[in-house]
Design a protein around this motif. Sequence first.
Motif: not given
Length: 167
Positions: A108-115, A127-145
């Motif tokens: 869902i996150s990768y589709a939303m980022i592309k959208t 904010y597009v945020q990334h977790c190196p442990m999960a090797k995955a990104s997501w969107l956030n409405e806040k800058e805080n992770i």
Amino acid sequence: MKKIMIMVAIIAIATTKITFAQSKTDVAFNQVLTAYYDVKNALATDKKDVAIEKVKVLTAKVNAVPHKDLPAAQHNVWMEQAKIIKAKAAELAAGKDIKVQRKSFEGISYAMIKTVKNIKFNSGTVYVQHCPMAKASWLNEKENIENPYYGSMMFDCGDVAETIKAK
């Protein structure tokens, strides 16, 4: 002079209609984004049952987007990404284990980022945020992770990979 005034009136009405249609579409896309954030927040706080309810709202918001007025390139992006979002949302809703839900959320996150990057509808900073442990990104409405992939285990793991300013 009368003809000029009539032409100006016609142009003004046509422009207003196009702007209104676009703003209605932008409102719908921002509702999708808000529903997405609700799913992300539920997963980040380890609330798998809330995530199931929120992902149902997300699916409804995706279905409600008036996409027919989008320019061709944006329409194609939306149709492709909406299909992915709905498929992954159905997986997440069926998931009984939060790890499975989080894996579905990744899609869902990768589709939303592309959208967001291609349609540029966001009324607020994203904010597009990334977790190196999960090797995955997501969107956030806040800058805080607020990591939806590990929740309370690693709530603030990750970094801001990109900032998408409001439209």
